[in-house]
Design a protein around this motif. Structure first.
Motif, PDB file in Angstrom:
ATOM      1  N   GLU A  66       0.836  -1.199   0.000  1.00  0.00           N
ATOM      2  CA  GLU A  66       0.000   0.000   0.000  1.00  0.00           C
ATOM      3  C   GLU A  66       0.869   1.248   0.000  1.00  0.00           C
ATOM      4  N   LYS A  67       1.985   1.177   0.704  1.00  0.00           N
ATOM      5  CA  LYS A  67       2.891   2.331   0.734  1.00  0.00           C
ATOM      6  C   LYS A  67       3.626   2.460  -0.601  1.00  0.00           C
ATOM      7  N   LYS A 100      -5.889   1.460  -0.793  1.00  0.00           N
ATOM      8  CA  LYS A 100      -6.170   0.517   0.288  1.00  0.00           C
ATOM      9  C   LYS A 100      -6.690  -0.764  -0.332  1.00  0.00           C
ATOM     10  N   TRP A 131      -2.940   8.845  -4.098  1.00  0.00           N
ATOM     11  CA  TRP A 131      -2.634   9.374  -2.771  1.00  0.00           C
ATOM     12  C   TRP A 131      -2.717   8.243  -1.748  1.00  0.00           C
ATOM     13  N   ARG A 132      -3.603   7.292  -2.029  1.00  0.00           N
ATOM     14  CA  ARG A 132      -3.774   6.159  -1.119  1.00  0.00           C
ATOM     15  C   ARG A 132      -4.377   5.009  -1.912  1.00  0.00           C
ATOM     16  N   GLU A 166       1.935   4.213  -3.440  1.00  0.00           N
ATOM     17  CA  GLU A 166       1.886   5.674  -3.423  1.00  0.00           C
ATOM     18  C   GLU A 166       3.079   6.283  -4.140  1.00  0.00           C
ATOM     19  N   GLU A 186      -7.620   6.503  -3.831  1.00  0.00           N
ATOM     20  CA  GLU A 186      -7.854   7.911  -3.539  1.00  0.00           C
ATOM     21  C   GLU A 186      -6.788   8.710  -4.273  1.00  0.00           C
ATOM     22  N   SER A 187      -7.207   9.739  -4.971  1.00  0.00           N
ATOM     23  CA  SER A 187      -6.263  10.499  -5.774  1.00  0.00           C
ATOM     24  C   SER A 187      -6.340  11.973  -5.414  1.00  0.00           C
TER      25      SER A 187
END
Lengths: 188, 393
Positions: free
Chosen positions: B76-77, B353, B350-351, B80, B342-343
């Motif tokens: 997940e990191k 999940k 941006w995220r 990004e 999420e952008s």
């Protein structure tokens, strides 16, 4: 080990001895990630590395000659791999199978991945690929067998190893022919 | 008898402060202790680096605690820091047995955010390959579950089929496990010449071979003795724990997002969801096997529907999702896979999940293992189908 770690064997004996050793590699598969699937594929009927004398049914590290580390090694997993390696009896060999085990692979910038299994245990053959094809593992096994044929058991037990083999490294890489990067520049 | 209180078990992989001390009950010669048995992280029965700590009273398991995180790679990191084209190379590695379905999820999520129209042909081909990928995944578990119960032969049968399917998919995508065939807005390239003919032939061949598994595994007396009635999971518990996929279908709940919330063109064809009755290990395995036939049915329907036309859309030089967020769920081979994307309008999400099916499915393991015998514990563990990379990400 008795006499073998004391004296250098005569050449004919050494030849026969190494010939016997290289075709009975009991293999312990440390399957960690995607590459473990390709390892299994290499052991089943289509590719079948048992015909090369690699037997994937070692009951544990104490019965194994060859450790195949296939997959991503994380920092949490690393102590267990080191301990398993230490449980193996000498002479022991390690194949690092796949980019993650070689250098971290696609997780090169991850906070939790060990960037290469060679940071914790010595590696004899590096097989690159993400994941490498089963044929690449066969190639790596043959390279390891050549190495075993050449080496001296006395030296090996004393902990002196031949230089590790990286498959495909003797062929020029595509980047070798490309113009050099400007100083301080990064690859695009 | 040695003094039990001097015995301590400390596992090399255990976290500092983790409790592995034995609790002593009784006194004098009647001193006894419940045993804590750590299975894994490297154990053949857990296929992968899954570790589980069993608390045992004699031969009976009184409690089980999965210890996860041995395969945590920080997907997940990392996502990004990769742009939208690079993510797909990352996501098809978290569940390495269903690479195509994973990258499909991300491609669909990005397309939804960019409000992009995907050509019909690309959508049908995506379905075709996703179903082949589903069969690939299920064959792996059919082989590995049989190995856990002591039968080696089914693995060789499963890999005979797997190699054929991988050969077919490789001809189109160039990959054996990680296909990286999806693109935002379509596919990388069109199918190669003769793919459909090969796909039709292979579908017929595998359909002919599926009865082998029924004879070899499902109809086997030993297999039935080891699995029937072992580890039953009631539907309400499964639903409350968020269990999905074949593990949920075995309990009799036909929840499948291909049917309940169709994506791609699943709404235009008949999707059969095989369900079990009792939710035990046998039913879970049965559902897996029946889903192969169901997927073959879907593949045959796709062969009849596949339209001509382009397979990708023209993309801008820099793929940028507009500001906002979306949640997209797809039916992965092991259950529901959800991506929350999420952008902030930049090149990278941006995220991202992930709601991965394996992570939710292993939540059922402590419930299932309570009260079973140790040999049954292996039969239960193998029948809750999970991929360790999909648990830990």
């Amino acid at each position: 080990m008795g006499v073998m770690d004391q004296v250098e064997l005569p050449k004919p004996v050494k030849y026969v001895f190494n010939w016997g050793r290289k075709y009975s590699l009991w293999c312990f598969n440390f399957g960690l990630a995607c590459c473990a699937i390709e390892f299994i594929a290499a052991s089943t009927s289509r590719h079948d590395f048992i015909r090369h004398g690699v037997i994937p049914f070692a009951h544990g590290p104490r019965q194994a000659d060859l450790l195949v580390v296939s997959g991503t090694l994380t920092d949490k997993m690393a102590p267990a791999v080191k301990r398993l390696y230490e449980e193996m009896p000498e002479p022991k060999y390690v194949i690092s199978f796949g980019s993650c085990a070689n250098c971290g692979g696609p997780y090169w910038d991850s906070y939790s991945v060990t960037k290469g299994v060679d940071q914790i245990i010595p590696v004899d053959v590096y097989v690159p690929g993400c994941p490498p094809r089963p044929e690449a593992l066969l190639d790596g096994i043959i390279a390891l067998q050549d190495m075993i044929q050449k080496e001296s058991l006395k030296e090996r037990i004393a902990g002196r190893r031949l230089d590790p083999i990286t498959l495909g490294a003797d062929e020029p890489l595509p980047s070798d022919s490309s113009p050099a990067l400007p100083s301080g520049g990064r690859a695009p | 008898m040695s003094d039990l209180s001097t015995r301590e078990r400390v596992h090399p992989g255990s976290a500092p402060g983790e409790d592995f001390h034995l609790e002593i009950v009784g006194d004098g010669d009647f001193q006894t202790a419940d045993m804590k048995l750590s299975i894994g992280p490297a154990h053949p029965a857990t296929h992968g680096v899954f570790r589980i700590v069993l608390e045992m009273d004699g031969e009976r398991v009184t409690g089980a605690r999965p210890v996860i995180g041995y395969m945590h790679r920080g997907f997940e990191k990392l996502a990004e820091h990769r742009d939208y084209r690079q993510i797909k190379a990352l996501v098809n590695r978290h569940d390495w047995l269903s690479g195509f379905s994973n990258e499909l999820g991300v491609a669909l999520a990005v397309e939804r955010m960019m409000e992009m129209e995907v050509p019909d042909r690309a959508q049908w081909i995506r379905m075709l390959l996703a179903e082949w990928n589903r069969i690939l995944n299920h064959l792996m578990f059919i082989g590995s579950y049989a190995i856990e119960l002591g039968a080696i032969t089914p693995m060789f049968y499963a890999f005979r089929e797997r190699e054929d399917i991988q050969h077919l998919l490789e001809s189109a995508t160039g990959g054996r496990l990680h296909f990286t065939y999806n693109q935002v807005g379509g596919l990388k390239i069109d199918l190669p010449k003769g793919f459909l003919r090969q796909s039709t032939e292979l579908s017929a061949l595998i359909r002919k071979r599926v009865p082998d598994y029924h004879d070899l595994v499902l109809g086997n007396d030993i297999f039935q003795a080891r699995t029937v009635g072992v580890g039953p999971l009631p539907p309400e518990v499964a639903l409350s724990l968020g269990v999905t996929g074949p593990t949920l279908h075995a309990t009799g709940v036909p929840e499948d997002s291909r049917v309940t919330e169709p994506y791609l063109k699943y709404g235009e064809i008949d999707v059969d969801v095989p369900v079990g009755e009792n939710g035990d290990s046998f039913d879970r395995f049965y559902c897996l096997l029946a889903r192969i036939s169901a997927s073959l049915d879907i593949i045959d329907q796709i062969h009849d529907h596949l339209p001509a036309g382009p397979v990708n859309t023209k993309l801008p030089k820099m793929v940028k999702a507009p500001e906002g967020a979306t949640y997209l769920r797809t039916e992965n081979p092991l259950g529901q896979l959800g991506y929350w994307l999420e952008s902030d309008g930049g090149r990278t999400p941006w995220r991202l999940k992930m709601r991965t099916p394996s992570f939710s499915n292993v939540q059922a393991i402590p419930y299932l293992l309570e009260g079973v015998l140790v040999p049954d514990a292996i039969a239960v563990l193998g029948s809750v189908f999970f991929v360790v990379g999909d648990i830990d990400r």
